[in-house]
Scaffold this active site. Structure first.
Site, PDB file in Angstrom:
ATOM      1  N   ASN A   9       0.865  -1.179   0.000  1.00 24.87           N
ATOM      2  CA  ASN A   9       0.000   0.000   0.000  1.00 24.87           C
ATOM      3  C   ASN A   9       0.902   1.230   0.000  1.00 24.87           C
ATOM      4  O   ASN A   9       1.505   1.563   1.019  1.00 24.87           O
ATOM      5  CB  ASN A   9      -0.881  -0.052   1.259  1.00 24.87           C
ATOM      6  CG  ASN A   9      -1.721   1.197   1.446  1.00 24.87           C
ATOM      7  OD1 ASN A   9      -1.795   2.046   0.553  1.00 24.87           O
ATOM      8  ND2 ASN A   9      -2.351   1.328   2.601  1.00 24.87           N
ATOM      9  N   LYS A  11       0.137   4.219  -0.149  1.00 20.00           N
ATOM     10  CA  LYS A  11      -0.511   5.363   0.514  1.00 20.00           C
ATOM     11  C   LYS A  11      -0.349   6.633  -0.341  1.00 20.00           C
ATOM     12  O   LYS A  11      -0.478   6.555  -1.545  1.00 20.00           O
ATOM     13  CB  LYS A  11       0.031   5.531   1.931  1.00 20.00           C
ATOM     14  CG  LYS A  11      -0.115   4.236   2.745  1.00 20.00           C
ATOM     15  CD  LYS A  11       0.063   4.437   4.206  1.00 20.00           C
ATOM     16  CE  LYS A  11      -0.131   3.101   4.930  1.00 20.00           C
ATOM     17  NZ  LYS A  11      -0.037   3.201   6.360  1.00 20.00           N
ATOM     18  N   HIS A  96      -9.389   0.693   5.075  1.00 28.83           N
ATOM     19  CA  HIS A  96      -8.102   0.881   5.748  1.00 28.83           C
ATOM     20  C   HIS A  96      -8.313   1.806   6.953  1.00 28.83           C
ATOM     21  O   HIS A  96      -9.141   2.724   6.893  1.00 28.83           O
ATOM     22  CB  HIS A  96      -7.090   1.485   4.775  1.00 28.83           C
ATOM     23  CG  HIS A  96      -5.710   1.509   5.353  1.00 28.83           C
ATOM     24  ND1 HIS A  96      -5.300   2.506   6.200  1.00 28.83           N
ATOM     25  CD2 HIS A  96      -4.678   0.639   5.261  1.00 28.83           C
ATOM     26  CE1 HIS A  96      -4.056   2.251   6.587  1.00 28.83           C
ATOM     27  NE2 HIS A  96      -3.661   1.124   6.028  1.00 28.83           N
ATOM     28  N   GLU A  98      -6.775   4.237   8.020  1.00 30.67           N
ATOM     29  CA  GLU A  98      -6.628   5.672   7.740  1.00 30.67           C
ATOM     30  C   GLU A  98      -7.870   6.231   7.057  1.00 30.67           C
ATOM     31  O   GLU A  98      -8.205   7.404   7.222  1.00 30.67           O
ATOM     32  CB  GLU A  98      -5.357   5.906   6.908  1.00 30.67           C
ATOM     33  CG  GLU A  98      -4.117   5.766   7.783  1.00 30.67           C
ATOM     34  CD  GLU A  98      -2.894   5.199   7.073  1.00 30.67           C
ATOM     35  OE1 GLU A  98      -2.853   5.207   5.833  1.00 30.67           O
ATOM     36  OE2 GLU A  98      -1.988   4.733   7.787  1.00 30.67           O
ATOM     37  N   GLU A 168      -5.121  -5.640  10.789  1.00 35.29           N
ATOM     38  CA  GLU A 168      -4.166  -4.556  11.006  1.00 35.29           C
ATOM     39  C   GLU A 168      -4.470  -3.875  12.329  1.00 35.29           C
ATOM     40  O   GLU A 168      -5.320  -2.959  12.376  1.00 35.29           O
ATOM     41  CB  GLU A 168      -4.274  -3.518   9.885  1.00 35.29           C
ATOM     42  CG  GLU A 168      -3.928  -4.048   8.520  1.00 35.29           C
ATOM     43  CD  GLU A 168      -3.353  -2.944   7.642  1.00 35.29           C
ATOM     44  OE1 GLU A 168      -2.211  -3.082   7.223  1.00 35.29           O
ATOM     45  OE2 GLU A 168      -4.036  -1.935   7.415  1.00 35.29           O
ATOM     46  N   ILE A 173       0.265   0.142  13.190  1.00 32.45           N
ATOM     47  CA  ILE A 173       0.519   0.760  11.886  1.00 32.45           C
ATOM     48  C   ILE A 173       1.434   1.973  12.046  1.00 32.45           C
ATOM     49  O   ILE A 173       1.163   2.852  12.859  1.00 32.45           O
ATOM     50  CB  ILE A 173      -0.808   1.183  11.214  1.00 32.45           C
ATOM     51  CG1 ILE A 173      -1.637  -0.072  10.903  1.00 32.45           C
ATOM     52  CG2 ILE A 173      -0.554   1.987   9.950  1.00 32.45           C
ATOM     53  CD1 ILE A 173      -3.003   0.221  10.334  1.00 32.45           C
ATOM     54  N   GLY A 174       2.505   1.963  11.277  1.00 35.59           N
ATOM     55  CA  GLY A 174       3.418   3.110  11.256  1.00 35.59           C
ATOM     56  C   GLY A 174       4.182   3.328  12.550  1.00 35.59           C
ATOM     57  O   GLY A 174       4.663   4.433  12.815  1.00 35.59           O
ATOM     58  N   SER A 214       3.451  -2.318  10.359  1.00 39.08           N
ATOM     59  CA  SER A 214       4.907  -2.324  10.587  1.00 39.08           C
ATOM     60  C   SER A 214       5.608  -3.587  10.090  1.00 39.08           C
ATOM     61  O   SER A 214       6.548  -4.066  10.734  1.00 39.08           O
ATOM     62  CB  SER A 214       5.207  -2.101  12.072  1.00 39.08           C
ATOM     63  OG  SER A 214       4.795  -0.808  12.459  1.00 39.08           O
ATOM     64  N   GLY A 235       2.936  -1.263   4.364  1.00 36.29           N
ATOM     65  CA  GLY A 235       2.857   0.170   4.088  1.00 36.29           C
ATOM     66  C   GLY A 235       4.230   0.712   3.712  1.00 36.29           C
ATOM     67  O   GLY A 235       4.693   0.570   2.576  1.00 36.29           O
TER      68      GLY A 235
END
Ligand code: PGA
Length: 260
Positions: A9, A11, A96, A98, A168, A173-174, A214, A235
Site C-alpha cells: 500500500n 498510501k 483501511h 486511515e 491490522e 501501523i506506522g 509495521s 505500508g
C-alpha cells in the site's frame, strides 16, 4: 491462486510521475529473471498513477487504495468500481484504518464498498483491527467481531470466500511495534470461528487473512506463516521495491519448505 500474498500500500506516495517511473524501473530490475509460483504481489498506488502501474512484472497485480460504492453518477471526487475494473485493477483495499479515521468510514460504508468491489468482479482486501485504547480495555475480540460480521453480512458463501481480510491492529501501523505471533494467531482463530458461524467451516478456511502493521522482511515468519497468516499488507516498506521482491522470495521459500 498463490499460497501467499504480499500487498503493498503506497498510501500518498510518491509525489511525482518522475519518482513513479524510477520506482517502477527499480521494480522491473529487481524482478528480472525471478519467477514466484507460491507467492504473488499486489501494488496499490494512488489512483492518479494507476495507469503507470499497468505494466507490472509478471506475478504482481494492480490494486487500488479506495473506491466508491456506486457505479456512476453525481459523486464528485469519487472513483467507481467499474472504472477501476476497466482500468485493469484486480484488488481494492477497503476500510483501511486511515480511511476509517480521516474519511470517517464506518462499518456500513466498508460493507457497501466491499460488496461493490465484489460486484465489479475485483477482490476486496478488507482491513479490520482494534485501536490501542480498545486493546488496553480488552475489547479486541468484540471490535473485530463487529467489523468482520458487518462486512460479510448479506453475502453468499461463494462471494464471502472471495474476500481477503487484513488484520491490522491500528496501534501497530506506522509505529514499529508489533503484536506477538500468538496474538495474531488468536485473531486468526477468532476470524475462522466467526466465519464458520456465518457460513461454514469450508468458507472459513477459504477466506484468506493477511497481517498488516509495521511489516518488514526481517520478521515475516513471526507475523505471517508462524501465525497462520496467508501473507502481509505492507505500508512503508512497500516504497522500496527491493523489499517487496525480498518478501516474495522469502514467502516462496517458505511455501516450498512446507511442500517438502
Ligand atoms: P505500515 O503500514 O507498514 O507503514 O505500518 C501498514 C498499513 O497501513 O497498511
Amino acid at each position: 491462486m498463490a499460497r501467499f500474498l504480499i500487498v503493498g500500500n503506497l498510501k500518498m506516495n510518491p509525489l511525482s510521475r518522475e519518482e513513479v517511473s524510477q520506482y517502477l524501473s527499480v521494480l522491473q530490475r529487481e524482478m528480472s529473471g525471478k519467477k514466484f509460483e507460491h507467492a504473488a504481489g499486489v501494488l496499490c498506488p494512488p489512483a492518479l498513477y494507476l495507469n503507470e502501474f499497468s505494466e507490472l512484472p509478471q506475478g504482481i497485480a494492480k490494486g487500488a487504495q479506495n473506491v466508491f460504492w456506486e457505479k456512476s453518477g453525481a459523486y464528485t471526487g469519487e472513483l467507481s468500481p467499474v472504472m477501476l475494473k476497466n482500468d485493469g485493477v484486480e484488488y481494492v483495499i477497503v476500510g483501511h484504518s486511515e480511511r476509517r479515521q480521516y474519511g470517517n468510514e464506518d462499518d456500513r460504508i466498508v460493507r457497501e464498498k466491499a460488496h461493490a468491489v465484489l460486484k465489479a468482479l475485483m477482490v476486496p482486501i478488507v482491513c479490520v483491527g482494534e485501536t490501542g485504547e480498545e486493546r488496553a480495555q480488552g475489547e479486541t475480540d468484540r471490535v473485530l467481531e463487529h467489523q468482520v460480521q458487518a462486512v460479510f453480512e448479506g453475502l453468499s458463501k461463494l462471494q464471502a470466500e472471495k474476500i481477503i481480510l487484513a488484520y491490522e491492529p491500528r496501534w501497530a501501523i506506522g509505529t514499529d511495534t508489533l503484536p506477538t505471533t500468538n496474538e495474531i494467531l488468536q485473531v486468526k482463530v477468532l476470524i475462522r470461528k466467526l466465519l464458520a458461524e456465518m457460513f461454514d467451516s469450508q468458507a472459513a478456511e477459504r477466506v484468506r487473512v493477511l497481517y498488516g502493521g509495521s511489516v518488514k522482511s526481517s520478521f515475516l515468519g513471526a507475523v505471517s506463516w508462524e501465525a497462520g497468516m496467508d501473507g502481509v499488507l505492507v505500508g512503508r516498506e512497500s516504497l522500496f521495491p527491493y523489499e517487496i521482491v525480498k518478501m516474495l522470495a522469502l514467502f516462496e521459500e517458505q511455501a516450498l519448505s512446507l511442500e517438502a
